[in-house]
Design a protein around this motif. Structure first.
Motif, PDB file in Angstrom:
ATOM      1  N   VAL A   1       1.846   2.582  -3.474  1.00 16.63           N
ATOM      2  CA  VAL A   1       0.968   2.168  -4.578  1.00 16.63           C
ATOM      3  C   VAL A   1       0.682   3.297  -5.575  1.00 16.63           C
ATOM      4  O   VAL A   1       0.501   3.046  -6.766  1.00 16.63           O
ATOM      5  N   ILE A   2       0.716   4.523  -5.100  1.00 21.06           N
ATOM      6  CA  ILE A   2       0.409   5.639  -5.997  1.00 21.06           C
ATOM      7  C   ILE A   2       1.502   5.858  -7.041  1.00 21.06           C
ATOM      8  O   ILE A   2       1.238   6.254  -8.169  1.00 21.06           O
TER       9      ILE A   2
ATOM     10  N   GLN B   1      -3.982   7.008  -1.561  1.00 14.93           N
ATOM     11  CA  GLN B   1      -4.071   5.545  -1.398  1.00 14.93           C
ATOM     12  C   GLN B   1      -5.518   5.109  -1.233  1.00 14.93           C
ATOM     13  O   GLN B   1      -5.980   4.158  -1.865  1.00 14.93           O
TER      14      GLN B   1
ATOM     15  N   VAL C   1       0.837  -1.207   0.000  1.00 19.77           N
ATOM     16  CA  VAL C   1       0.000   0.000   0.000  1.00 19.77           C
ATOM     17  C   VAL C   1       0.873   1.260   0.000  1.00 19.77           C
ATOM     18  O   VAL C   1       0.552   2.263  -0.642  1.00 19.77           O
ATOM     19  N   ASP C   2       2.016   1.174   0.701  1.00 16.57           N
ATOM     20  CA  ASP C   2       2.887   2.340   0.911  1.00 16.57           C
ATOM     21  C   ASP C   2       3.102   3.181  -0.351  1.00 16.57           C
ATOM     22  O   ASP C   2       2.871   4.379  -0.348  1.00 16.57           O
TER      23      ASP C   2
ATOM     24  N   VAL D   1      -3.109   2.238   5.388  1.00 16.01           N
ATOM     25  CA  VAL D   1      -3.554   3.340   4.528  1.00 16.01           C
ATOM     26  C   VAL D   1      -3.307   4.663   5.259  1.00 16.01           C
ATOM     27  O   VAL D   1      -3.840   4.894   6.338  1.00 16.01           O
TER      28      VAL D   1
END
Ligand code: C2E
Ligand code: MG
Ligand code: MG
Ligand code: MG
Length: 276
Positions: A210-211, A244, A207-208, A239
């Motif tokens: 992911v962008i 995110q 998640v860290d 999150v």
């Protein structure tokens, strides 16, 4: 041998123990004392429906505060508790406290609220694990489907045969199972169809970034379609920002947990924040 060689033996021995090991030994004995002195407690982190923002549950996270010494992080004491066997005591205490707390919050107005409790490998295979779960459920009055047990892939792969039996019994009892830190362990995908699971928790490490990371996007996308095909719910952990959350919402991730939506907090604070 120690006796015949007297004090010197211990002196030599203790010189050979490195600093890390020695501090682990003292931390371990401090843990016994900590249990006696009620130094352990649970914090609760809220889990929300991504689409509606509705509170759906909470993860119970263990905290240990030695007076005048601050918090010892669980990544430090949980492995020690695992090795020494103390995890059985601590784990049973955590399950009982978490279920009692969840029931209390349900009665105070949280409808269909579930509590998620981490179960360590050694705890999972302990002989009286199921019996303990049943006792905790009946004593708290919490419905089995409002209890989620979080286990890691490693737990399943250690002894798939035995794990399968335990999972089947838990499933029969109505208790839900989540795979924690999904995607970080060594395991085969075959277990996803073999075992009666309910939830995959996407590890924070995916998640860290992911962008900014096409790779993490692909991994999360794949976990989501896999889960959809297998009829599993997905919780994204860690999150921390709106970007995110936006991505996870757009991709159809069911549930979110993280500092953005709520940090782990003491039960009193949880009540104040989330029980209007
Ligand atoms: P976990 O089960 O994967 O729990 C999630 C961890 O991520 C928690 O760390 C939580 O505080 C942290 N976290 C949640 N959201 C965010 C975020 O947005 N940003 C950041 N940076 N961190 C976030 P915690 O409480 O330190 O626990 C660490 C691990 O210790 C847990 O990982 C779990 O494996 C273990 N643990 C904690 N409580 C228990 C317990 O009661 N029993 C067992 N067996 N293990 C436990
Ligand atoms: Mg967990
Ligand atoms: Mg996790
Ligand atoms: Mg984790």
């Amino acid at each position: 041998r120690a006796k015949t060689q007297g004090k010197n033996y211990w002196k030599i021995f203790s010189n050979q123990v490195d600093d890390g090991e020695r501090s682990n030994l003292s931390l371990e004995s401090a843990m016994y004392q900590g249990i006696e002195n009620n130094e352990f407690m649970l914090h609760y982190q809220p889990i929300f429906c991504t689409q509606t923002g509705q509170l759906r549950g909470a993860e119970a996270l263990m905290r240990w505060q030695i007076p005048n010494q601050g918090f010892i992080p669980p990544i430090k004491f949980i492995p020690l508790a695992e090795n020494s066997g103390l995890i059985k005591t601590l784990g049973a205490w955590a399950l009982r406290s978490a279920c009692n707390q969840a029931k209390q919050w349900q009665e105070a107005g949280l409808k269909d609220f579930y509590i998620s409790v981490n179960v360590s490998p050694r705890q999972f295979v302990q002989e009286d694990f199921l019996e303990m779960i049943n006792i905790v459920l009946s004593e708290s009055g919490l419905l089995p489907h409002n209890l989620m047990l979080e286990i890691t892939e490693g737990v399943l792969m250690d002894n798939p045969q035995r794990s399968g039996e335990i999972l089947t019994q838990l499933h029969t009892a109505g208790v839900k199972i989540a795979i924690d830190d999904f995607g970080t362990g060594y395991s085969s995908l075959a277990y996803l169809k073999k075992f009666p699971l309910s939830v995959l928790k996407i590890d924070k490490s995916f998640v860290d970034d992911v962008i900014n990371s096409a790779e993490d996007m692909a991994i999360i996308g794949t976990i989501l379609s896999l889960a959809e095909g297998l009829n599993l719910l997905v919780v994204a952990e860690g999150v921390e920002n709106d970007a995110q959350l936006g991505f996870l919402k757009q991709e159809g991730c069911n549930l979110v947990q993280g500092y953005l939506t709520g940090k782990p907090v003491h039960s009193e604070d949880f009540k104040e924040k989330y029980l209007a």
